[in-house]
Design a protein around this motif. Structure first.
Motif, PDB file in Angstrom:
ATOM      1  N   PRO A   6       0.646  -1.258  -0.130  1.00 41.67           N
ATOM      2  CA  PRO A   6      -0.047   0.176   0.204  1.00 41.67           C
ATOM      3  C   PRO A   6       1.010   1.177   0.194  1.00 41.67           C
ATOM      4  CG  PRO A   6       0.203  -0.894   2.130  1.00 41.67           C
ATOM      5  CD  PRO A   6       0.634  -2.020   1.208  1.00 41.67           C
ATOM      6  N   PRO A   7       0.409   2.585  -0.510  1.00 42.37           N
ATOM      7  CA  PRO A   7       1.070   3.374  -0.521  1.00 42.37           C
ATOM      8  C   PRO A   7       1.628   3.958   0.956  1.00 42.37           C
ATOM      9  CG  PRO A   7      -0.917   3.806  -1.731  1.00 42.37           C
ATOM     10  CD  PRO A   7      -1.095   2.460  -1.018  1.00 42.37           C
ATOM     11  N   SER A   8       1.002   3.327   1.809  1.00 44.87           N
ATOM     12  CA  SER A   8       1.523   4.105   3.363  1.00 44.87           C
ATOM     13  C   SER A   8       2.602   3.352   3.712  1.00 44.87           C
ATOM     14  CB  SER A   8       0.098   3.843   4.341  1.00 44.87           C
ATOM     15  OG  SER A   8      -0.084   2.470   4.296  1.00 44.87           O
ATOM     16  N   ASP A   9       3.018   2.358   3.028  1.00 50.46           N
ATOM     17  CA  ASP A   9       3.980   1.261   3.562  1.00 50.46           C
ATOM     18  C   ASP A   9       5.398   1.724   2.636  1.00 50.46           C
ATOM     19  OD1 ASP A   9       5.127  -0.789   4.820  1.00 50.46           O
ATOM     20  OD2 ASP A   9       4.559  -2.365   3.532  1.00 50.46           O
ATOM     21  N   TRP A  10       5.645   2.995   2.915  1.00 51.13           N
ATOM     22  CA  TRP A  10       6.970   3.352   1.976  1.00 51.13           C
ATOM     23  C   TRP A  10       8.106   2.832   2.799  1.00 51.13           C
ATOM     24  CZ3 TRP A  10       6.415   5.143  -2.677  1.00 51.13           C
ATOM     25  CH2 TRP A  10       5.246   5.836  -2.914  1.00 51.13           C
ATOM     26  N   PRO A  11       8.417   2.712   3.985  1.00 53.12           N
ATOM     27  CA  PRO A  11       9.644   2.218   4.465  1.00 53.12           C
ATOM     28  C   PRO A  11       9.899   0.834   3.940  1.00 53.12           C
ATOM     29  CG  PRO A  11       8.343   3.198   6.295  1.00 53.12           C
ATOM     30  CD  PRO A  11       7.324   3.410   5.201  1.00 53.12           C
ATOM     31  N   ALA A  12       8.818   0.095   3.699  1.00 57.01           N
ATOM     32  CA  ALA A  12       9.422  -1.215   3.145  1.00 57.01           C
ATOM     33  C   ALA A  12       9.630  -1.354   1.640  1.00 57.01           C
ATOM     34  CB  ALA A  12       7.847  -2.121   3.264  1.00 57.01           C
ATOM     35  N   LEU A  13       9.448   0.087   1.094  1.00 61.36           N
ATOM     36  CA  LEU A  13       9.929   0.207  -0.353  1.00 61.36           C
ATOM     37  C   LEU A  13      11.303   0.811  -0.476  1.00 61.36           C
ATOM     38  CD1 LEU A  13       6.544   1.367  -1.918  1.00 61.36           C
ATOM     39  CD2 LEU A  13       7.671  -0.904  -1.919  1.00 61.36           C
ATOM     40  N   MET A  14      11.970   1.387   0.530  1.00 63.89           N
ATOM     41  CA  MET A  14      13.090   1.983   0.533  1.00 63.89           C
ATOM     42  C   MET A  14      14.150   1.161  -0.083  1.00 63.89           C
ATOM     43  SD  MET A  14      12.587   5.256   1.308  1.00 63.89           S
ATOM     44  CE  MET A  14      10.909   4.992   0.501  1.00 63.89           C
ATOM     45  N   ALA A  15      14.416  -0.248   0.102  1.00 59.55           N
ATOM     46  CA  ALA A  15      15.437  -0.878  -0.279  1.00 59.55           C
ATOM     47  C   ALA A  15      15.388  -0.914  -1.746  1.00 59.55           C
ATOM     48  CB  ALA A  15      15.334  -2.181   0.183  1.00 59.55           C
ATOM     49  N   SER A  16      14.129  -1.118  -2.510  1.00 60.23           N
ATOM     50  CA  SER A  16      13.824  -1.258  -3.833  1.00 60.23           C
ATOM     51  C   SER A  16      13.972  -0.038  -4.582  1.00 60.23           C
ATOM     52  CB  SER A  16      12.502  -1.638  -4.091  1.00 60.23           C
ATOM     53  OG  SER A  16      12.007  -3.035  -3.866  1.00 60.23           O
ATOM     54  N   VAL A  17      13.711   1.432  -3.929  1.00 66.61           N
ATOM     55  CA  VAL A  17      14.161   2.575  -4.445  1.00 66.61           C
ATOM     56  C   VAL A  17      15.669   3.045  -4.603  1.00 66.61           C
ATOM     57  CG1 VAL A  17      13.798   5.009  -3.994  1.00 66.61           C
ATOM     58  CG2 VAL A  17      11.991   3.678  -3.727  1.00 66.61           C
ATOM     59  N   ALA A  18      16.059   2.339  -3.287  1.00 69.83           N
ATOM     60  CA  ALA A  18      17.744   2.649  -3.129  1.00 69.83           C
ATOM     61  C   ALA A  18      18.332   1.855  -4.330  1.00 69.83           C
ATOM     62  CB  ALA A  18      18.321   2.195  -1.959  1.00 69.83           C
ATOM     63  N   ALA A  19      17.928   0.529  -4.702  1.00 70.23           N
ATOM     64  CA  ALA A  19      18.448  -0.152  -5.627  1.00 70.23           C
ATOM     65  C   ALA A  19      18.564   0.427  -6.876  1.00 70.23           C
ATOM     66  CB  ALA A  19      17.819  -1.197  -5.800  1.00 70.23           C
ATOM     67  N   CYS A  20      17.382   1.202  -7.239  1.00 69.12           N
ATOM     68  CA  CYS A  20      17.148   1.818  -8.498  1.00 69.12           C
ATOM     69  C   CYS A  20      17.908   2.957  -8.669  1.00 69.12           C
ATOM     70  CB  CYS A  20      15.673   2.494  -8.603  1.00 69.12           C
ATOM     71  SG  CYS A  20      14.607   1.145  -8.879  1.00 69.12           S
ATOM     72  N   ILE A  21      18.157   3.717  -7.342  1.00 70.63           N
ATOM     73  CA  ILE A  21      19.070   4.808  -7.439  1.00 70.63           C
ATOM     74  C   ILE A  21      20.571   4.558  -7.649  1.00 70.63           C
ATOM     75  CG2 ILE A  21      20.119   7.037  -6.224  1.00 70.63           C
ATOM     76  CD1 ILE A  21      17.000   6.911  -4.736  1.00 70.63           C
ATOM     77  N   GLU A  22      20.765   3.344  -6.896  1.00 74.65           N
ATOM     78  CA  GLU A  22      22.279   2.824  -6.939  1.00 74.65           C
ATOM     79  C   GLU A  22      22.593   2.369  -8.348  1.00 74.65           C
ATOM     80  OE1 GLU A  22      25.882   1.811  -5.691  1.00 74.65           O
ATOM     81  OE2 GLU A  22      24.569   3.111  -4.717  1.00 74.65           O
ATOM     82  N   ALA A  23      21.740   1.931  -9.345  1.00 76.19           N
ATOM     83  CA  ALA A  23      21.807   1.487 -10.504  1.00 76.19           C
ATOM     84  C   ALA A  23      21.722   2.631 -11.673  1.00 76.19           C
ATOM     85  CB  ALA A  23      20.998   0.182 -10.682  1.00 76.19           C
ATOM     86  N   LEU A  24      21.399   3.728 -11.365  1.00 79.32           N
ATOM     87  CA  LEU A  24      21.214   4.571 -12.497  1.00 79.32           C
ATOM     88  C   LEU A  24      22.365   4.749 -13.382  1.00 79.32           C
ATOM     89  CD1 LEU A  24      19.541   7.680 -10.416  1.00 79.32           C
ATOM     90  CD2 LEU A  24      18.516   6.497 -12.165  1.00 79.32           C
ATOM     91  N   GLY A  25      21.998   4.784 -14.775  1.00 82.82           N
ATOM     92  CA  GLY A  25      23.161   4.900 -15.591  1.00 82.82           C
ATOM     93  C   GLY A  25      23.733   3.348 -16.054  1.00 82.82           C
ATOM     94  N   ASP A  26      23.249   2.361 -15.341  1.00 80.42           N
ATOM     95  CA  ASP A  26      23.690   1.009 -15.448  1.00 80.42           C
ATOM     96  C   ASP A  26      22.576   0.191 -16.054  1.00 80.42           C
ATOM     97  OD1 ASP A  26      23.990  -1.949 -14.325  1.00 80.42           O
ATOM     98  OD2 ASP A  26      25.915  -0.766 -14.359  1.00 80.42           O
ATOM     99  N   PRO A  27      22.853  -0.734 -16.905  1.00 79.85           N
ATOM    100  CA  PRO A  27      21.885  -1.713 -17.279  1.00 79.85           C
ATOM    101  C   PRO A  27      21.098  -2.400 -16.503  1.00 79.85           C
ATOM    102  CG  PRO A  27      23.889  -2.067 -18.611  1.00 79.85           C
ATOM    103  CD  PRO A  27      24.251  -1.139 -17.467  1.00 79.85           C
ATOM    104  N   ALA A  28      21.547  -2.640 -15.078  1.00 82.46           N
ATOM    105  CA  ALA A  28      20.813  -3.340 -14.037  1.00 82.46           C
ATOM    106  C   ALA A  28      19.446  -2.197 -13.594  1.00 82.46           C
ATOM    107  CB  ALA A  28      21.821  -3.552 -12.887  1.00 82.46           C
ATOM    108  N   PHE A  29      19.728  -0.966 -13.909  1.00 81.17           N
ATOM    109  CA  PHE A  29      18.765  -0.213 -13.412  1.00 81.17           C
ATOM    110  C   PHE A  29      17.150  -0.617 -13.945  1.00 81.17           C
ATOM    111  CE2 PHE A  29      15.726   3.167 -14.817  1.00 81.17           C
ATOM    112  CZ  PHE A  29      15.376   3.692 -13.558  1.00 81.17           C
TER     113      PHE A  29
END
Length: 256
Positions: A6-29
């Protein structure tokens, strides 16, 4: 398939968001972005397109979870001309200068033109679509999210969650696809091997495109007319057997 967070469960999504940010500019993004979207909105298919102001369109990402092989076929149908029947594209072309830079637009299958729906929705059994539009000065991006019959249409809660995520998704899309890497950067060994059959100017143009430039900005960097850059691009794509920048990028990655 797991239930969306659910939208209110943002803390649980932080790992996925961080993975996206870490992979910016890389094919793994793209892998991380798809995982985030499937986790939050149970999407079955994702397409990302880039449009320039010369009525050109490239597919940057095409992924269908249930039918992986069909995604590329649908992308080619779209870029080969069906994009002109996309209501979201028509709205994009007619938008004024003061239109919002980021916008979320749902579009049910039954509201689409018959030919568009028949080619792009009936065969893969898709029932609903939401498009996130990201406008830039010389290019616009649409991140298109689709639901299949088994999952069903996006609910009001789903749309609210995607609307809350829109600024984040827009920023990730813009930073990954729109940021041109340094022009001085030398081609990788894989890029050099793929581009070897090209003339020097064709190779230079393709390198600009691979670094995130639009055709217009590449022409400016090469100090040639836009029509000349278009000629270089057509010749290069013909020699390499690719129809779009997305396929050029994929070709270079496949050889990596």
């Amino acid at each position: 398939m797991t239930a969306p967070r659910p939208p209110s469960d943002w803390p649980a999504l932080m790992a996925s968001v961080a993975a996206c940010i870490e992979a910016l500019g890389d094919p793994a993004f793209e892998t991380h972005l798809l995982a985030l979207l499937r986790d939050t909105a149970r999407i079955e298919q994702c397409m990302i397109f880039a449009y320039d102001d010369e009525d050109g369109v490239d597919c940057l990402l095409a992924a269908n979870e249930r039918q992986p092989r069909i995604a590329g076929r649908l992308a080619r149908l779209y870029t080969d001309g069906l994009f002109r029947q996309d209501p979201n594209y028509r709205g994009l072309r007619q938008a004024s200068d003061d239109a919002p830079r980021v916008g979320l637009a749902p579009m049910r299958a039954e509201e689409m033109p018959p030919a568009y729906r028949g080619h792009l929705f009936a065969f893969p059994d898709l029932v609903d679509k939401v498009a996130l539009t990201v406008r830039e000065a010389e290019v616009a991006y649409t991140l298109n999210l689709y639901r299949g019959r088994d999952t069903g249409a996006f609910s009001t809660a789903d749309l609210a969650g995607l609307d809350a995520m829109a600024p984040l998704l827009a920023s990730l899309t813009r930073r990954h696809y729109a940021t041109a890497r340094p022009v001085s950067q030398q081609p990788s060994a894989e890029e050099a091997a793929v581009l070897a059959p090209l003339s020097e100017r064709e190779r230079q143009l393709c390198l600009f495109l691979l670094r995130g430039h639009t055709l217009k900005t590449a022409a400016r960097e090469l100090d040639v007319a836009l029509s000349t850059a278009e000629t270089y691009r057509k010749r290069a794509y013909a020699k390499l057997g690719v129809p779009s920048k997305a396929r050029l990028v994929a070709l270079c990655r496949r050889n990596a």
